[in-house]
Design a protein around this motif. Sequence first.
Motif, PDB file in Angstrom:
ATOM      1  N   PRO A  57      59.808 -13.128  82.281  1.00  0.00           N
ATOM      2  CA  PRO A  57      59.315 -12.408  83.547  1.00  0.00           C
ATOM      3  C   PRO A  57      58.849 -10.921  82.842  1.00  0.00           C
ATOM      4  CG  PRO A  57      61.819 -11.846  83.370  1.00  0.00           C
ATOM      5  CD  PRO A  57      61.481 -13.023  82.395  1.00  0.00           C
ATOM      6  N   ALA A  58      57.934 -10.554  83.825  1.00  0.00           N
ATOM      7  CA  ALA A  58      57.095  -9.443  83.412  1.00  0.00           C
ATOM      8  C   ALA A  58      57.935  -7.958  83.062  1.00  0.00           C
ATOM      9  CB  ALA A  58      55.943  -9.124  84.537  1.00  0.00           C
ATOM     10  N   SER A  59      58.984  -7.923  83.773  1.00  0.00           N
ATOM     11  CA  SER A  59      59.961  -7.057  83.778  1.00  0.00           C
ATOM     12  C   SER A  59      60.347  -6.911  81.979  1.00  0.00           C
ATOM     13  CB  SER A  59      61.135  -6.917  84.309  1.00  0.00           C
ATOM     14  OG  SER A  59      61.777  -8.322  84.175  1.00  0.00           O
ATOM     15  N   ASP A  60      60.410  -8.120  81.327  1.00  0.00           N
ATOM     16  CA  ASP A  60      60.943  -8.156  80.030  1.00  0.00           C
ATOM     17  C   ASP A  60      59.675  -7.605  79.242  1.00  0.00           C
ATOM     18  OD1 ASP A  60      63.362  -9.093  80.407  1.00  0.00           O
ATOM     19  OD2 ASP A  60      62.695 -11.275  79.590  1.00  0.00           O
ATOM     20  N   VAL A  61      58.420  -7.577  79.767  1.00  0.00           N
ATOM     21  CA  VAL A  61      57.340  -7.174  79.055  1.00  0.00           C
ATOM     22  C   VAL A  61      57.297  -5.551  79.013  1.00  0.00           C
ATOM     23  CG1 VAL A  61      54.754  -6.779  78.899  1.00  0.00           C
ATOM     24  CG2 VAL A  61      55.778  -9.090  79.454  1.00  0.00           C
ATOM     25  N   LEU A  62      57.623  -5.002  80.041  1.00  0.00           N
ATOM     26  CA  LEU A  62      57.820  -3.729  80.346  1.00  0.00           C
ATOM     27  C   LEU A  62      59.166  -3.010  79.337  1.00  0.00           C
ATOM     28  CD1 LEU A  62      57.234  -2.635  83.863  1.00  0.00           C
ATOM     29  CD2 LEU A  62      55.617  -2.897  81.923  1.00  0.00           C
ATOM     30  N   LEU A  63      60.251  -4.094  79.472  1.00  0.00           N
ATOM     31  CA  LEU A  63      61.332  -3.351  78.462  1.00  0.00           C
ATOM     32  C   LEU A  63      60.764  -3.516  77.087  1.00  0.00           C
ATOM     33  CD1 LEU A  63      64.187  -5.324  80.018  1.00  0.00           C
ATOM     34  CD2 LEU A  63      63.672  -2.703  80.120  1.00  0.00           C
ATOM     35  N   LEU A  64      60.017  -4.466  76.682  1.00  0.00           N
ATOM     36  CA  LEU A  64      59.546  -4.589  75.336  1.00  0.00           C
ATOM     37  C   LEU A  64      58.528  -3.197  74.856  1.00  0.00           C
ATOM     38  CD1 LEU A  64      58.919  -8.414  75.053  1.00  0.00           C
ATOM     39  CD2 LEU A  64      60.460  -6.873  73.710  1.00  0.00           C
ATOM     40  N   ALA A  65      57.812  -2.927  75.819  1.00  0.00           N
ATOM     41  CA  ALA A  65      56.780  -1.885  75.758  1.00  0.00           C
ATOM     42  C   ALA A  65      57.699  -0.675  75.479  1.00  0.00           C
ATOM     43  CB  ALA A  65      55.921  -1.810  76.859  1.00  0.00           C
ATOM     44  N   ASP A  66      58.741  -0.319  76.327  1.00  0.00           N
ATOM     45  CA  ASP A  66      59.514   0.567  76.091  1.00  0.00           C
ATOM     46  C   ASP A  66      60.363   0.720  74.820  1.00  0.00           C
ATOM     47  OD1 ASP A  66      60.745   2.934  77.310  1.00  0.00           O
ATOM     48  OD2 ASP A  66      62.734   1.835  77.383  1.00  0.00           O
ATOM     49  N   LEU A  67      60.594  -0.480  73.928  1.00  0.00           N
ATOM     50  CA  LEU A  67      61.086  -0.443  72.858  1.00  0.00           C
ATOM     51  C   LEU A  67      60.202  -0.434  71.639  1.00  0.00           C
ATOM     52  CD1 LEU A  67      63.631  -3.356  73.818  1.00  0.00           C
ATOM     53  CD2 LEU A  67      64.169  -0.798  73.019  1.00  0.00           C
ATOM     54  N   GLY A  68      58.867  -0.343  71.935  1.00  0.00           N
ATOM     55  CA  GLY A  68      57.958  -0.091  71.012  1.00  0.00           C
ATOM     56  C   GLY A  68      56.962  -1.049  70.770  1.00  0.00           C
ATOM     57  N   VAL A  69      57.120  -2.380  71.454  1.00  0.00           N
ATOM     58  CA  VAL A  69      56.041  -3.345  71.355  1.00  0.00           C
ATOM     59  C   VAL A  69      54.821  -3.114  71.890  1.00  0.00           C
ATOM     60  CG1 VAL A  69      55.718  -5.946  71.955  1.00  0.00           C
ATOM     61  CG2 VAL A  69      58.069  -5.224  71.202  1.00  0.00           C
ATOM     62  N   ARG A  70      53.795  -3.366  71.181  1.00  0.00           N
ATOM     63  CA  ARG A  70      52.290  -3.009  71.366  1.00  0.00           C
ATOM     64  C   ARG A  70      51.521  -4.313  71.823  1.00  0.00           C
ATOM     65  NH1 ARG A  70      54.940   0.318  73.011  1.00  0.00           N
ATOM     66  NH2 ARG A  70      54.965   2.844  72.225  1.00  0.00           N
ATOM     67  N   ALA A  81      47.672 -13.947  83.862  1.00  0.00           N
ATOM     68  CA  ALA A  81      47.146 -13.274  84.674  1.00  0.00           C
ATOM     69  C   ALA A  81      47.878 -12.320  85.618  1.00  0.00           C
ATOM     70  CB  ALA A  81      46.110 -13.757  85.520  1.00  0.00           C
ATOM     71  N   GLY A  82      48.910 -13.000  86.279  1.00  0.00           N
ATOM     72  CA  GLY A  82      49.877 -12.346  87.291  1.00  0.00           C
ATOM     73  C   GLY A  82      50.618 -11.270  86.406  1.00  0.00           C
ATOM     74  N   LYS A  83      51.190 -11.562  85.140  1.00  0.00           N
ATOM     75  CA  LYS A  83      51.901 -10.928  84.492  1.00  0.00           C
ATOM     76  C   LYS A  83      51.276  -9.657  84.049  1.00  0.00           C
ATOM     77  CE  LYS A  83      54.933 -13.044  82.147  1.00  0.00           C
ATOM     78  NZ  LYS A  83      55.719 -13.780  80.817  1.00  0.00           N
ATOM     79  N   ALA A  84      50.049  -9.671  83.470  1.00  0.00           N
ATOM     80  CA  ALA A  84      49.066  -8.498  82.822  1.00  0.00           C
ATOM     81  C   ALA A  84      48.886  -7.637  84.072  1.00  0.00           C
ATOM     82  CB  ALA A  84      48.198  -8.923  82.429  1.00  0.00           C
ATOM     83  N   ALA A  85      48.817  -8.290  85.495  1.00  0.00           N
ATOM     84  CA  ALA A  85      48.485  -7.296  86.454  1.00  0.00           C
ATOM     85  C   ALA A  85      49.599  -6.709  86.971  1.00  0.00           C
ATOM     86  CB  ALA A  85      47.792  -8.269  87.651  1.00  0.00           C
ATOM     87  N   TRP A  86      50.681  -7.382  87.017  1.00  0.00           N
ATOM     88  CA  TRP A  86      52.027  -6.623  87.357  1.00  0.00           C
ATOM     89  C   TRP A  86      52.117  -5.544  86.365  1.00  0.00           C
ATOM     90  CZ3 TRP A  86      56.780  -5.567  85.845  1.00  0.00           C
ATOM     91  CH2 TRP A  86      57.957  -5.288  86.665  1.00  0.00           C
ATOM     92  N   CYS A  87      52.230  -5.635  85.125  1.00  0.00           N
ATOM     93  CA  CYS A  87      52.515  -4.603  84.238  1.00  0.00           C
ATOM     94  C   CYS A  87      51.286  -3.462  84.482  1.00  0.00           C
ATOM     95  CB  CYS A  87      52.410  -5.196  82.636  1.00  0.00           C
ATOM     96  SG  CYS A  87      53.772  -6.381  82.658  1.00  0.00           S
ATOM     97  N   ALA A  88      50.151  -3.871  84.534  1.00  0.00           N
ATOM     98  CA  ALA A  88      49.082  -2.731  84.822  1.00  0.00           C
ATOM     99  C   ALA A  88      49.609  -1.838  85.949  1.00  0.00           C
ATOM    100  CB  ALA A  88      48.037  -3.142  84.885  1.00  0.00           C
ATOM    101  N   GLU A  89      49.958  -2.577  86.932  1.00  0.00           N
ATOM    102  CA  GLU A  89      50.386  -1.814  88.258  1.00  0.00           C
ATOM    103  C   GLU A  89      51.436  -0.758  88.005  1.00  0.00           C
ATOM    104  OE1 GLU A  89      51.125  -4.615  91.268  1.00  0.00           O
ATOM    105  OE2 GLU A  89      49.083  -5.152  91.553  1.00  0.00           O
ATOM    106  N   ARG A  90      52.178  -1.311  87.147  1.00  0.00           N
ATOM    107  CA  ARG A  90      53.550  -0.138  86.960  1.00  0.00           C
ATOM    108  C   ARG A  90      53.228   0.518  85.921  1.00  0.00           C
ATOM    109  NH1 ARG A  90      54.060  -4.272  89.825  1.00  0.00           N
ATOM    110  NH2 ARG A  90      55.774  -4.515  91.335  1.00  0.00           N
ATOM    111  N   GLY A  91      52.391   0.311  85.131  1.00  0.00           N
ATOM    112  CA  GLY A  91      51.856   1.446  84.128  1.00  0.00           C
ATOM    113  C   GLY A  91      53.077   1.587  82.887  1.00  0.00           C
TER     114      GLY A  91
END
Length: 265
Positions: A57-70, A81-91
């Motif tokens: 899920p996209a929520s994992d992407v945000l958790l990874l970003a919080d852990l330093g993954v770029r 496409a959906g995952k990237a848009a979801w992450c962009a909306e939540r910033g």
Amino acid sequence: MADFTGDGEVQEAADRERRGELAANLAAVEERIAGACAAAGRKREEVTLVVVTKTYPASDVLLLADLGVRHVAENRDQEAAGKAAWCAERGADAPLTWHFVGQLQTNKARSVARYADYVHSVDRPRLVTALAAAAEREGRELGCLLQVALDKDAASGEDSGGGATADRGGVAPGDVPALADAVAAAQGLRLCGLMTVAPLAGAYAGRQREAFERLMEISSGLRVAHPAATMVSAGMSGDLEEAIAAGATHVRVGTAVLGVRPQLR
């Protein structure tokens, strides 16, 4: 009186648990990468970790970003496409670089051009044309890596066939120069380097280290004509050490970070 935990608290607890799992897995992968770099006499910063988040899920992407993954990667446009848009909306707190690593149909080029920063799977002239047109329409520049099919390597005694493989895609090594020239000449595209997946057939089947060393040879030849094409994307969860030993600049790791993937139906 019964004690009921709110849905929000349950979700927060689940997120904390998942974050802990991802943090532990990332630490283990980081230790592997650092160890492989040290063994190869390379600096750790020479290798970029790209986490492949497909099926998660996209929520994992945000958790990874919080852990330093770029750097994160996807292999199916509909999911990406959906995952990237979801992450962009939540910033996410830090900007993410999106890599598209799967086989790409030309009719998906416009969608991919909207969110991807790099496409690792360029393997035919028609796709170059489609991506260039899409990038121009979107006003973006796409970094492109040529996917090399090492099971079609004439240098190994295999018949190059002059085109893409039927299963994983990829251009034959002998066709890399012409395709590279096409990408370099296309508006909206930037030739960044090469990608491969360890082959399941041919002379390099089961010989990941030799396969990745062959990719480095092809990369050296490519950089004679295109000095800026320095990216070498190779190695996944099971063979990242071999890829780093051979000289890979980017490793694409999914399962070792996110866990065993759910069965696709």
